[in-house]
Design a protein around this motif. Sequence first.
Motif, mmCIF file in Angstrom:
data_model
loop_
_atom_site.group_PDB
_atom_site.id
_atom_site.type_symbol
_atom_site.label_atom_id
_atom_site.label_comp_id
_atom_site.label_asym_id
_atom_site.label_seq_id
_atom_site.Cartn_x
_atom_site.Cartn_y
_atom_site.Cartn_z
ATOM 1 N N THR A 193 0.825 -1.213 0.000
ATOM 2 C CA THR A 193 0.000 0.000 0.000
ATOM 3 C C THR A 193 0.857 1.260 0.000
ATOM 4 O O THR A 193 0.531 2.240 -0.675
ATOM 5 N N ALA B 84 -4.842 2.425 -1.243
ATOM 6 C CA ALA B 84 -4.247 3.736 -1.524
ATOM 7 C C ALA B 84 -5.300 4.714 -2.048
ATOM 8 O O ALA B 84 -5.319 5.887 -1.664
ATOM 9 N N LYS C 258 0.639 4.224 -2.708
ATOM 10 C CA LYS C 258 0.416 5.623 -2.344
ATOM 11 C C LYS C 258 1.488 6.532 -2.933
ATOM 12 O O LYS C 258 1.182 7.621 -3.421
#
Length: 196
Positions: free
Chosen positions: A76, A108, A80
Amino acid sequence: MAERGVVVSYETVRAWCSKFGREYAKRLRRNRGRLGDTWHLDEVYLKIDGRFQYLWRAVDQEGQVVDILVQSRRDTGAAKRFFRKLLGKECTVPNRVITDRLGSYGAAMRQLIPKVEHIQNKGANNRAENSHQPTRERERRRSRFRSASEAQRFLSTFSAISNQFREGRHLIQASTHRALMTRRFAEWRVICGSVA
């Protein structure tokens, strides 16, 4: 070059690409038109120096590469970072994002762009899957990349320049394609400074 009697080695071409490629790519990105409102995202592994790295790529619905990012993870946090890079550079938010079933994308997106429609369907993400093919070909020709930073530099430059010359040939008539490519080559000559 050979026709003019100039002998150029592969190393010379590589040095030219290193010296001028990033500047040309930056000019092309600055002059590119508006991107589509649907982005297809995918990641693929690259083996760099014996370790797996992941190439994250975003492509719009026309097949234009929005941006790429080489990272060592596929979690994740990596998703992001990729979304922040995309949204920061483009200063626009897509209406729809299509991804495969990797859960990192959804996590994300819920944190960064919760109002954007997210479609998770491997079959609908073929545009992003197919955009990896030129990268695989380049990877084979170059006998792999030596570092993640080298891969990032080369692939971001290569994707920006190839956007200029790769058109969805099957979607348009031959006369339209010729006119489009004539215009794009004229833009390329201006960007390279070869037009007086």
